[in-house]
Design an enzyme around this catalytic site. Structure first.
Site, PDB file in Angstrom:
ATOM      1  N   SER A 178       2.793  -2.182  10.362  1.00 48.09           N
ATOM      2  CA  SER A 178       4.249  -2.640  10.328  1.00 48.09           C
ATOM      3  C   SER A 178       4.803  -3.809  10.014  1.00 48.09           C
ATOM      4  O   SER A 178       5.683  -4.381  10.810  1.00 48.09           O
ATOM      5  CB  SER A 178       4.580  -1.963  12.045  1.00 48.09           C
ATOM      6  OG  SER A 178       3.976  -0.776  12.328  1.00 48.09           O
ATOM      7  N   GLY A 219       1.880   2.093  10.786  1.00 45.81           N
ATOM      8  CA  GLY A 219       2.909   3.190  10.593  1.00 45.81           C
ATOM      9  C   GLY A 219       3.757   3.636  11.825  1.00 45.81           C
ATOM     10  O   GLY A 219       4.101   4.792  11.955  1.00 45.81           O
ATOM     11  N   GLU A 260      -6.004  -4.845  10.170  1.00 45.58           N
ATOM     12  CA  GLU A 260      -4.971  -3.774  10.461  1.00 45.58           C
ATOM     13  C   GLU A 260      -5.386  -3.189  11.886  1.00 45.58           C
ATOM     14  O   GLU A 260      -6.110  -2.340  11.818  1.00 45.58           O
ATOM     15  CB  GLU A 260      -5.010  -2.811   9.427  1.00 45.58           C
ATOM     16  CG  GLU A 260      -4.587  -3.633   8.147  1.00 45.58           C
ATOM     17  CD  GLU A 260      -3.988  -2.490   7.118  1.00 45.58           C
ATOM     18  OE1 GLU A 260      -2.666  -2.700   6.770  1.00 45.58           O
ATOM     19  OE2 GLU A 260      -4.538  -1.505   6.963  1.00 45.58           O
ATOM     20  N   GLU A 295      -7.205   4.901   7.350  1.00 47.60           N
ATOM     21  CA  GLU A 295      -6.667   6.352   7.317  1.00 47.60           C
ATOM     22  C   GLU A 295      -8.177   6.940   6.473  1.00 47.60           C
ATOM     23  O   GLU A 295      -8.113   8.275   6.785  1.00 47.60           O
ATOM     24  CB  GLU A 295      -5.521   6.332   6.394  1.00 47.60           C
ATOM     25  CG  GLU A 295      -4.380   6.189   7.308  1.00 47.60           C
ATOM     26  CD  GLU A 295      -2.954   5.645   6.485  1.00 47.60           C
ATOM     27  OE1 GLU A 295      -3.215   5.596   5.047  1.00 47.60           O
ATOM     28  OE2 GLU A 295      -2.231   5.186   7.255  1.00 47.60           O
ATOM     29  N   ASN A 309       0.959  -1.183  -0.053  1.00 46.42           N
ATOM     30  CA  ASN A 309      -0.036   0.089   0.011  1.00 46.42           C
ATOM     31  C   ASN A 309       0.973   1.333   0.018  1.00 46.42           C
ATOM     32  O   ASN A 309       1.743   1.665   0.808  1.00 46.42           O
ATOM     33  CB  ASN A 309      -0.940   0.034   1.264  1.00 46.42           C
ATOM     34  CG  ASN A 309      -1.679   1.362   1.399  1.00 46.42           C
ATOM     35  OD1 ASN A 309      -1.767   1.981   0.311  1.00 46.42           O
ATOM     36  ND2 ASN A 309      -2.398   1.471   2.555  1.00 46.42           N
ATOM     37  N   TRP A 310       0.977   1.828  -1.303  1.00 48.32           N
ATOM     38  CA  TRP A 310       2.007   2.928  -1.183  1.00 48.32           C
ATOM     39  C   TRP A 310       1.435   4.274  -0.786  1.00 48.32           C
ATOM     40  O   TRP A 310       2.078   5.270  -0.513  1.00 48.32           O
ATOM     41  CB  TRP A 310       2.337   3.178  -2.718  1.00 48.32           C
ATOM     42  CG  TRP A 310       3.537   2.490  -3.217  1.00 48.32           C
ATOM     43  CD1 TRP A 310       3.956   1.382  -2.690  1.00 48.32           C
ATOM     44  CD2 TRP A 310       4.034   2.552  -4.480  1.00 48.32           C
ATOM     45  NE1 TRP A 310       4.923   0.892  -3.561  1.00 48.32           N
ATOM     46  CE2 TRP A 310       5.129   1.435  -4.730  1.00 48.32           C
ATOM     47  CE3 TRP A 310       3.673   3.371  -5.886  1.00 48.32           C
ATOM     48  CZ2 TRP A 310       5.859   1.253  -5.657  1.00 48.32           C
ATOM     49  CZ3 TRP A 310       4.631   3.070  -6.935  1.00 48.32           C
ATOM     50  CH2 TRP A 310       5.656   2.208  -6.828  1.00 48.32           C
ATOM     51  N   LYS A 311       0.229   4.246  -0.431  1.00 45.49           N
ATOM     52  CA  LYS A 311      -0.535   5.310   0.226  1.00 45.49           C
ATOM     53  C   LYS A 311      -0.243   6.603  -0.783  1.00 45.49           C
ATOM     54  O   LYS A 311      -0.310   6.512  -1.791  1.00 45.49           O
ATOM     55  CB  LYS A 311      -0.074   5.624   1.529  1.00 45.49           C
ATOM     56  CG  LYS A 311      -0.356   4.426   2.473  1.00 45.49           C
ATOM     57  CD  LYS A 311      -0.013   4.730   4.013  1.00 45.49           C
ATOM     58  CE  LYS A 311      -0.139   3.343   4.708  1.00 45.49           C
ATOM     59  NZ  LYS A 311      -0.416   3.257   6.244  1.00 45.49           N
ATOM     60  N   HIS A 348      -9.869   1.450   4.409  1.00 46.72           N
ATOM     61  CA  HIS A 348      -8.657   1.561   5.301  1.00 46.72           C
ATOM     62  C   HIS A 348      -8.752   2.376   6.394  1.00 46.72           C
ATOM     63  O   HIS A 348      -9.597   3.369   6.209  1.00 46.72           O
ATOM     64  CB  HIS A 348      -7.444   2.246   4.220  1.00 46.72           C
ATOM     65  CG  HIS A 348      -6.001   1.950   4.777  1.00 46.72           C
ATOM     66  ND1 HIS A 348      -5.530   2.972   5.782  1.00 46.72           N
ATOM     67  CD2 HIS A 348      -4.912   1.285   4.815  1.00 46.72           C
ATOM     68  CE1 HIS A 348      -4.385   2.751   6.365  1.00 46.72           C
ATOM     69  NE2 HIS A 348      -3.925   1.603   5.596  1.00 46.72           N
ATOM     70  N   GLY A 364       2.515  -1.227   4.276  1.00 47.02           N
ATOM     71  CA  GLY A 364       2.688   0.202   4.010  1.00 47.02           C
ATOM     72  C   GLY A 364       4.139   0.674   3.613  1.00 47.02           C
ATOM     73  O   GLY A 364       4.748   0.213   2.394  1.00 47.02           O
ATOM     74  N   GLY A 365       4.627   0.986   4.843  1.00 44.41           N
ATOM     75  CA  GLY A 365       6.176   1.426   4.853  1.00 44.41           C
ATOM     76  C   GLY A 365       7.363   0.528   4.003  1.00 44.41           C
ATOM     77  O   GLY A 365       7.875   1.177   3.087  1.00 44.41           O
TER      78      GLY A 365
HETATM   79  P1  PGA Z   1       2.408   0.159   7.469  1.00 45.44           P
HETATM   80  O1  PGA Z   1       1.185   0.505   6.970  1.00 45.44           O
HETATM   81  O2  PGA Z   1       2.959  -1.175   7.112  1.00 45.44           O
HETATM   82  O3  PGA Z   1       3.404   1.261   7.140  1.00 45.44           O
HETATM   83  O4  PGA Z   1       2.148   0.007   9.072  1.00 45.44           O
HETATM   84  C1  PGA Z   1       0.199  -0.480   6.738  1.00 45.44           C
HETATM   85  C2  PGA Z   1      -0.996  -0.174   6.213  1.00 45.44           C
HETATM   86  O5  PGA Z   1      -1.671   1.180   6.467  1.00 45.44           O
HETATM   87  O6  PGA Z   1      -1.567  -0.857   5.071  1.00 45.44           O
END
Ligand code: PGA
Length: 257
Positions: free
Chosen positions: A217, A177, A171, A101, A13-15, A99, A238-239
């Site tokens: 994470s 994050g 999640e 966010e 997930n590049w966001k 998600h 994500g990251g």
């Molecule tokens: P993260 O993000 O791996 O940076 O914690 C995961 C996500 O939000 O899908």
């Protein structure tokens, strides 16, 4: 993971990161680092503008293109929105919905998440439906109750045939994050419960076939342990999906027996 009954899925997930001009180079670097034998589906969910590049350059290293959001509407006067039909038209295979966010910063409700999942299924795009509790809910022992509610709400009106094409991502909000990963046992406990909810709604055969991912994470160092759990069928990352070597290393972890 349980490859006998379901797909293992590693989804990045590049966001709101990276640029369209960097997609080709990223995929070239990813390809160099990828394990030779792969036993999972690999997806990168990117900003909608970059989906066509992901489709084009992803073919070469067998990476499917995913999006991060979709409109619940089919078409019409909805300025700024992108429909499931438009995503399908450019070759999108997966799309994240719900998600945390988007739930937090765009006030997305459970019923909106449900409508978006249905819009995607209607165009044969696999929804990656995200659920997860806050730290406060976990501390108050409300995790299972809340997750059960979110899963039921997200799947409302989706039939057994369609739910086989859905992916659920657990999640925990407190792990996204933050560098704080749920322990493999904590993650497994909730993923097992999600499968139990699906079993109650659709029966054992369907529950056995649905891929459930962990996200929060996940990285090259902890992926193998999380993925060794029987009800964790992959990751939403994500990251660590922004770095080709790290993402490839997670794919390698998902490809081990
Ligand atoms: P993260 O993000 O791996 O940076 O914690 C995961 C996500 O939000 O899908």
């Amino acid at each position: 993971m349980n490859r006998k009954y379901r797909h293992t899925v590693i989804a990045g997930n590049w966001k709101m990161n990276q640029l369209n001009s960097g997609v080709k180079v990223f995929l070239e670097q990813l390809k160099e680092n990828m394990p030779k034998a792969r036993a999972c589906d690999v997806v990168l969910c990117v900003p909608a503008l970059m989906v066509p590049s992901m489709v084009r350059y992803g073919k070469d290293c067998r990476v499917a293109a995913g999006a991060q959001d979709v409109s619940k509407h089919e078409k019409g006067a909805y300025t700024g929105e992108i429909s499931a039909d438009m995503l399908a038209d450019v070759g999108t295979r997966y799309c994240i919905v719900g998600h945390s966010e988007r739930r937090e910063y765009h006030a997305e409700s459970d019923s909106l998440v449900n409508e978006k999942a249905k819009a995607l299924l209607a165009k044969n795009i696999i929804p990656i439906i995200c659920v997860g509790e806050s730290l406060e809910q976990r501390e108050n022992n409300l995790t299972m109750e809340y997750i059960t509610y979110q899963v039921c709400a997200a799947l409302s009106g989706i039939d057994a045939q369609q739910v086989r094409h859905c992916v659920i991502a657990y999640e925990p909000i407190w792990a996204i994050g933050t560098g704080k990963t749920a322990s493999a046992e904590q993650a497994e406990e909730v993923c097992r419960e999600i499968r139990a909810v699906i079993r109650r709604l659709y029966g054992a055969r369907v529950a056995r076939a649905v891929s459930i991912l962990y996200g929060g994470s996940m990285n090259a160092g902890n992926a193998a342990e999380l993925l060794s759990m029987p009800d964790i069928d992959g990751g939403l990352i994500g990251g660590a999906s922004l770095k080709p070597a790290d993402f490839a290393s997670i794919v390698a972890s998902a490809s081990q027996d």
